[in-house]
Each structure stands twice: as C-alpha cells, then as structure tokens.
Design a protein around this motif. Structure first.
Motif, PDB file in Angstrom:
ATOM      1  N   ARG A   1      -3.072 -10.248  -0.789  1.00 21.86           N
ATOM      2  CA  ARG A   1      -4.106  -9.573  -0.854  1.00 21.86           C
ATOM      3  C   ARG A   1      -3.907  -8.199  -1.297  1.00 21.86           C
ATOM      4  O   ARG A   1      -4.806  -7.283  -1.861  1.00 21.86           O
ATOM      5  CB  ARG A   1      -4.907  -9.489   0.749  1.00 21.86           C
ATOM      6  N   TYR A   2      -2.617  -7.703  -0.883  1.00 23.16           N
ATOM      7  CA  TYR A   2      -2.173  -6.309  -1.308  1.00 23.16           C
ATOM      8  C   TYR A   2      -1.667  -6.501  -2.836  1.00 23.16           C
ATOM      9  O   TYR A   2      -1.513  -5.157  -3.605  1.00 23.16           O
ATOM     10  CB  TYR A   2      -1.303  -5.913  -0.396  1.00 23.16           C
ATOM     11  N   LEU A   3      -1.324  -7.484  -3.489  1.00 18.21           N
ATOM     12  CA  LEU A   3      -0.670  -7.566  -4.624  1.00 18.21           C
ATOM     13  C   LEU A   3      -1.896  -7.951  -5.719  1.00 18.21           C
ATOM     14  O   LEU A   3      -1.601  -7.572  -7.030  1.00 18.21           O
ATOM     15  CB  LEU A   3       0.344  -8.915  -4.521  1.00 18.21           C
ATOM     16  N   THR A   4      -2.794  -8.537  -5.523  1.00 20.41           N
ATOM     17  CA  THR A   4      -3.983  -8.645  -6.497  1.00 20.41           C
ATOM     18  C   THR A   4      -5.161  -8.770  -5.813  1.00 20.41           C
ATOM     19  O   THR A   4      -5.518  -9.162  -4.778  1.00 20.41           O
ATOM     20  CB  THR A   4      -3.724 -10.098  -7.060  1.00 20.41           C
ATOM     21  N   ARG A   5      -6.115  -8.425  -6.449  1.00 22.91           N
ATOM     22  CA  ARG A   5      -7.772  -8.181  -6.150  1.00 22.91           C
ATOM     23  C   ARG A   5      -8.481  -9.543  -6.660  1.00 22.91           C
ATOM     24  O   ARG A   5      -9.464  -9.838  -6.281  1.00 22.91           O
ATOM     25  CB  ARG A   5      -8.337  -7.133  -6.612  1.00 22.91           C
TER      26      ARG A   5
ATOM     27  N   LEU B   1       5.146  -3.709   4.164  1.00 20.95           N
ATOM     28  CA  LEU B   1       5.898  -2.826   3.108  1.00 20.95           C
ATOM     29  C   LEU B   1       4.725  -2.402   1.986  1.00 20.95           C
ATOM     30  O   LEU B   1       4.740  -1.471   1.496  1.00 20.95           O
ATOM     31  CB  LEU B   1       7.309  -3.238   2.774  1.00 20.95           C
ATOM     32  N   VAL B   2       4.003  -3.557   1.595  1.00 16.20           N
ATOM     33  CA  VAL B   2       3.544  -3.539   0.400  1.00 16.20           C
ATOM     34  C   VAL B   2       1.951  -3.131   0.664  1.00 16.20           C
ATOM     35  O   VAL B   2       1.095  -2.838  -0.151  1.00 16.20           O
ATOM     36  CB  VAL B   2       3.509  -4.600  -0.557  1.00 16.20           C
ATOM     37  N   GLY B   3       1.617  -3.177   2.027  1.00 10.39           N
ATOM     38  CA  GLY B   3       0.244  -2.921   2.405  1.00 10.39           C
ATOM     39  C   GLY B   3       0.124  -1.483   3.084  1.00 10.39           C
ATOM     40  O   GLY B   3       0.198  -0.584   2.674  1.00 10.39           O
TER      41      GLY B   3
ATOM     42  N   GLU C   1      -1.908   4.471   2.484  1.00 11.24           N
ATOM     43  CA  GLU C   1      -2.644   4.151   4.031  1.00 11.24           C
ATOM     44  C   GLU C   1      -2.779   5.783   4.382  1.00 11.24           C
ATOM     45  O   GLU C   1      -1.990   6.381   4.851  1.00 11.24           O
ATOM     46  CB  GLU C   1      -1.894   3.412   4.819  1.00 11.24           C
ATOM     47  N   PRO C   2      -3.988   6.174   4.222  1.00 11.50           N
ATOM     48  CA  PRO C   2      -4.272   8.003   4.766  1.00 11.50           C
ATOM     49  C   PRO C   2      -3.988   7.956   6.042  1.00 11.50           C
ATOM     50  O   PRO C   2      -3.806   9.008   6.644  1.00 11.50           O
ATOM     51  CB  PRO C   2      -5.534   7.869   4.146  1.00 11.50           C
ATOM     52  N   ARG C   3      -4.368   6.758   7.149  1.00 10.66           N
ATOM     53  CA  ARG C   3      -4.460   7.145   8.351  1.00 10.66           C
ATOM     54  C   ARG C   3      -2.895   7.037   9.072  1.00 10.66           C
ATOM     55  O   ARG C   3      -2.341   5.951   8.908  1.00 10.66           O
ATOM     56  CB  ARG C   3      -5.308   6.121   9.154  1.00 10.66           C
ATOM     57  N   GLN C   4      -2.537   8.168   9.574  1.00 12.53           N
ATOM     58  CA  GLN C   4      -1.197   8.178   9.981  1.00 12.53           C
ATOM     59  C   GLN C   4      -0.895   7.265  11.246  1.00 12.53           C
ATOM     60  O   GLN C   4       0.100   6.697  11.288  1.00 12.53           O
ATOM     61  CB  GLN C   4      -0.730   9.634  10.499  1.00 12.53           C
TER      62      GLN C   4
ATOM     63  N   ALA D   1       2.548   0.568  12.015  1.00 11.57           N
ATOM     64  CA  ALA D   1       3.147  -0.332  11.002  1.00 11.57           C
ATOM     65  C   ALA D   1       4.585  -0.150  11.028  1.00 11.57           C
ATOM     66  O   ALA D   1       5.526  -1.482  11.102  1.00 11.57           O
ATOM     67  CB  ALA D   1       2.613  -0.271   9.578  1.00 11.57           C
ATOM     68  N   ILE D   2       5.231   1.044  11.165  1.00 11.76           N
ATOM     69  CA  ILE D   2       6.646   1.167  11.349  1.00 11.76           C
ATOM     70  C   ILE D   2       7.222   0.637  12.358  1.00 11.76           C
ATOM     71  O   ILE D   2       8.335  -0.133  12.348  1.00 11.76           O
ATOM     72  CB  ILE D   2       6.938   2.713  11.102  1.00 11.76           C
ATOM     73  N   ALA D   3       6.414   0.628  13.633  1.00 12.78           N
ATOM     74  CA  ALA D   3       7.011   0.329  14.864  1.00 12.78           C
ATOM     75  C   ALA D   3       7.087  -1.242  14.955  1.00 12.78           C
ATOM     76  O   ALA D   3       8.091  -1.867  15.180  1.00 12.78           O
ATOM     77  CB  ALA D   3       6.034   0.663  16.147  1.00 12.78           C
ATOM     78  N   VAL D   4       6.092  -1.956  14.326  1.00  8.22           N
ATOM     79  CA  VAL D   4       6.061  -3.322  14.049  1.00  8.22           C
ATOM     80  C   VAL D   4       7.243  -3.890  13.108  1.00  8.22           C
ATOM     81  O   VAL D   4       8.041  -4.754  13.405  1.00  8.22           O
ATOM     82  CB  VAL D   4       4.830  -3.714  13.518  1.00  8.22           C
TER      83      VAL D   4
END
Length: 592
Positions: free
Chosen positions: A181-185, A225-227, A255-258, A264-267
C-alpha cells in the motif's frame, strides 16, 4: 490488510457476473486440487516428489485458478474485481500451494517442525532457560511464545504444525498487503505482487519455525519504515558534499503527525527486540535493510539502525554468548565458501533430485530477471522506486558472510522475494495506473502464472520422498522413545525423521551422516556408529526409517545397497538387538 488493498469507491459497487464467475472458479479449483491431493498415497516413491504423483485434476485446478485471477485482475475500466473476490482467490492459492501436503497426509512435513514442538514443550516443563543445551535455547523467544499459546489454547500441537504453512503465509500476505500500500497506488499491482509472492515462494520456510515468525515481523517493520516513518526527499543534486548536506537537511517526514511517528518508533524498537530474541539471521537482514533505506534518505528517524545494532549486539554478547563461544560469526565467511555450501554441495544426488534443485534455481532466476527488466523499464520512464530496489538487493550482502548450513542462499531469496515480486509487476503490468490489460495480456499473465505455479509445486514438494512421513515411521519413533531409557542416545540415519517432539531433553539425538561425515560405507561408518552407541553410558537405540534412508540416497550420500550393507553390519554386532520393525522403519537396541 483488506482495507488498504482497494479504493473505497469500489465498496458500493454491485456484484457483476464476472466477479461471481471468478469466485465460483476459485471454489472449483480448490475442490479439484484438494480432492486430487487427498487421493495421493504415502509414502511418495518418486525422486520428483509430489510432482510425479499428483493427479491431473490438481493441475486443472491450478490452471483454472490462475485464469480466474487474470480475469479478475483485468476487471473493467474502474479497476480489478471486488476486494472479496480477490481475497478469496488469494486464499485459494495459499491453500493449494501451501496446504497441499495437509490434504495428502495428517502428519506435518519435515523433521524440524517436530523438533520445534519439542523445544516448546521442554520450555513449558522446565524452570528457566539453559543456553548451553543447544543453539535454539540462545534464541528462545519464538519457542516461549509457542509454548504459551499451546498451553493457553489447548490446541493440538501436531495440527498446529500441520497447518502452520497456511497460517504463516496468511500473516506474511497481511503484512505485505500493508507494505505494498505504501509502495504503489495501483490496486492491480498490489494484487499481482501478492500473487507473485505466493508463486515464487518455493523456499519452504513457512513451517512452524522462528524464521517464519521473524520474517513476518521483518515485513511489519519494513512496512512501518516505508509508511509512518518514511521521509520525503528533495530532488537529488549530486554527490558533492555541500549538495549531499543540503539534500539531507531538506528531508521532511512523510507522516505529519508526531504522535504517530513516535508510536511507530516504539513499535519498531519493540519488534526489533523480539526479533533479536527469536532468530539468528533475521536481525542482520533487518539491520542491513534499515541501513540501506536510511542512507537513501527515505527513513525519517536516522538513528534506528544504530538502535537496532545496539540491541542486536547486546543480545549476542549476553543471552547468546554460550552459542557464540563455539561458533564465531565469521568463521566460514567468504564468497567461495558460501558458493560451495549453498550451490555446489546441493547440486548432487539422483537425476530426479537434481531436476528439483534446478527447478528451484530456475524459478529464482526467472523472478529476478523479471524484476531486473521491470526496474530497467521504470528507470527509463523515470518512475523507479529506489526503496524497492534496495530492499530487493540488500539481503545479498549477507550471502558471503556465512554459509548458514548451506541455507544462506535460500534465506536471501526469501527476504528479497516480496520486493522482487513488486518490481516484476512493472513487466507484467507495464502501463500506468488505471490501465486495463487487454484480453491477450490477461491470457499471457494466466499462462505465466500457471508455469510459475508448476515450478513452485516442484520446488516446494520435490523432497516429498523423505519429508512426507508415514504412520509407520511415527510408530517407530514412538517405539524408539519408549525403548530408550533416559540419558540414552537415539541414532537415526539422517535428520528427516519425525522425532524430538517429546522427551527433547531426555536423550542424545544423533544421526549416522553426522557421525560418519562423507563416508557411509559399512567398513568405515559401521564402527564409528557402533562405538558411539556402546560408549554411551545408557546405551542407544538405532532407528532406521524409510525417509531418513531416502534422503541419503536422493542426495547422493549413499546407495540403497550401501545402506543395506551398513544396516546388516550394525545388526550383526555384539549387544545389538532388533526390537521393532514395520514396513517403513526398524529399530535396534544397543547395550552399553
């Protein structure tokens, strides 16, 4: 996964006759394949494995399914068929390719699945973890999780091992669905990438194993990482230092939302820790992929590779130190050593076995050539996704680092496969998003996928002569464990033996090919096995099964006559007593 694979605008569409037809064709193909596989009798006697014994309705089902997928993928001007239809066809493909053995027999394939059940059982019945037992106890994460799940649910361990390939493929596809989903639309490319991923998965690493679990977590981390953790980069201005510094500083988070990025980093950090505690190889594959993506500027938190390296080092230095003392990481490094262990040593054995090995190589080469052609096409059109290329080639870095028991090339091809499949779509679906393939292109795609399915079944089940077990062999293993007192040795001809699922810590498990190395003749190997058995304080049980003997013959280690001579020599020695026998196995008790 399901929500990300198709456009929301398609959810309200009515079902069309084409969609219903494709769904019905999928059900028919599954009925054909499952019915045909259930008629196969074991043991499998052909050197070509299941390829030689699967009835023709199975292959009719394979072709029918690929035709249905090509028609569904072609769809109409609005896109491919409805999401439930595409999901159903992929589910049928998974059952056909990865559940075939479960339709043939109710005994799990391969010796390793039984061993892993034994390790989980030993962890659930002992206090603490002793890393000095063997390598598995230096990476106990997966086994502890398996023991917890089995204990909490009461599931039959054998049934879990039997259907683990289907379950693991479902997990892999779910993670890959989010990743693509993050690599192609383009929804058609996403569906085709999942299809090719299944068709190219001959590596047979989806059984009940830490590798299957680790690979799933690897795909989840890459998706993060790619999302949510991806970065947007400005136009590359060259390799001069000032240009590189400007290019790096001008990156921005995708991703604009900090809060989402922090979560995501914690996961990611949590999953990295779990991977480090569960498998030897996967953390290194993940670290290399992280470094490649970070250096490309496509990952926003640039310190993740450092954090991963620290966690990996800490695990190796402390919990896994018992294993590393006797197994230095780079002791068998080198391109020549890796090529010999992964290629040269595998190209041997009977004519049928060689065909299976060559088919596996051919399937891998075909997919890589398709991916290379797709990358070239995308590069010429200015739409090459460097992330896909880096994730496909980065596993190759580990190939010369360690032979990994002759399985490094298998693991490299597995970790590259998701991204090879994505890139290959640029050849099989060469046009821009929204382009509907012609009827001729759909027919060509169906033919290509059917041929790939033929190669995959051959590669996956080509060793069925020795990795599909019989009830007689299971009875022989149970008898050997019953006859062997605690502390005694159980000696099998080779590792393809359905043992060690019980009493993992009560016996010493050895194989004749390990004790004798390259010479299995009665004159040389017989005394080595006999002396080892007699010098064991609690004695030994010599277990000779059909599958273990077949593995040695197929791979060229011995011949049927040579193995019979070895068995006759051992059976004639003092203190050796025949204690069990059936059509598929014999057992001898060796007094100390």
């Amino acid at each position: 996964m399901t929500r990300t694979l198709d456009a929301p605008s398609r959810t309200g569409r009515r079902w069309k006759p084409r969609d219903v037809g494709c769904a019905v064709a999928g059900a028919a193909s599954l009925a054909l394949a499952a019915g045909a596989a259930s008629t196969v009798a074991v043991p499998v006697d052909s050197d070509l494995g299941l390829l030689a014994v699967l009835p023709y309705p199975f292959w009719v089902g394979v072709v029918l399914l690929n035709v249905a997928f090509a028609v569904a993928l072609r769809g109409d001007d609005a896109g491919p068929a409805r999401r439930p239809v595409m999901l159903w066809l992929i589910a049928v493909l998974v059952l056909m390719l990865f559940g075939t053995a479960a339709f043939v027999t109710d005994i799990p394939r391969g010796e390793v699945a039984f061993r892993h059940l034994g390790i989980a059982d030993s962890l659930s019945t002992t206090q603490g973890i002793n890393p000095d037992i063997d390598a598995y106890f230096n990476w106990p994460g997966f086994f502890a999780l398996l023991a917890t799940i089995l204990g909490a649910t009461g599931l039959d361990p054998v049934a879990v091992a039997l259907w683990a390939p289907v379950f693991n493929m479902g997990l892999w596809l779910a993670a890959m669905g989010v990743l693509t989903r993050y690599l192609t639309r383009d929804p058609r490319r996403r569906w085709l990438a999942l299809w090719l991923f299944c068709l190219g998965n001959w590596q047979d690493q989806d059984y009940l194993s830490p590798q299957a679990f680790g690979f799933f977590l690897y795909l989840v981390v890459i998706a993060l990482l790619v999302g949510p953790l991806a970065a947007r980069t400005p136009v590359f201005a060259g390799f001069k230092r000032t240009a590189l510094e400007w290019w790096w500083r001008e990156r921005s988070p995708a991703e604009p939302r900090q809060a989402h990025r922090v979560s995501a980093i914690a996961v990611v950090i949590l999953l990295v820790a779990v991977i480090c505690a569960s498998h030897q190889l996967t953390p290194f594959m993940l670290l290399i992929a992280m470094i490649a993506l970070t250096l490309s500027g496509r990952v926003w938190p640039s310190r993740l590779p450092l954090i991963t390296a620290v966690l990996l080092s800490l695990w190796l230095v402390y919990p896994a130190s018992a294993y590393l003392v006797g197994h230095p990481p780079l002791e068998d490094a080198g391109l020549l050593a890796a090529a010999e262990a992964n290629v040269v040593d595998r190209v041997s054995g009977t004519a049928g076995h060689l065909v299976v090995v060559q088919v596996r190589m051919a399937l891998t080469v075909v997919l890589w050539l398709l991916a290379a052609a797709g990358a070239l096409r995308d590069w010429r059109r200015g739409r090459l996704d460097i992330r896909v290329v880096l994730l496909a080639v980065s596993p190759l870095v580990l190939f010369p680092a360690q032979a990994y028991g002759g399985e490094m090339l298998i693991r490299v091809s597995l970790f590259a496969l998701p991204f090879v499949a994505v890139q290959a779509c640029s050849v099989l679906l060469p046009r821009h998003r929204g382009w509907r393939p012609s009827a001729g292109a759909a027919a060509g795609l169906a033919l290509t996928c059917s041929l790939l399915a033929l190669l995959t079944v051959t590669g996956r089940f080509g060793n069925a002569q020795y990795d599909v077990f019989t009830d007689g062999e299971m009875a022989a293993v149970a008898a050997a464990q019953r006859l062997a007192p605690p502390g005694s040795a159980i000696i099998s001809a080779a590792h393809p033996t359905p043992w060690r699922s019980d009493s993992y810590l009560e016996h010493k498990y050895r194989t004749i090919d390990e004790l004798c190395q390259t010479d299995l003749s009665a004159e040389v190997c017989g005394p080595l096995v006999y002396n080892y058995a007699r010098h064991n304080p609690a004695g030994a049980v010599l277990l000779l099964t059909r599958s273990s003997e077949a593995s040695l013959v197929l791979q060229g280690a011995t011949s049927e006559r040579g193995f019979a001579e070895l068995e006759d020599w051992l059976g004639a020695q003092n203190g050796v007593e025949f204690v069990f026998g059936n059509a598929d196995a014999r057992a001898y008790r060796v007094a100390p």
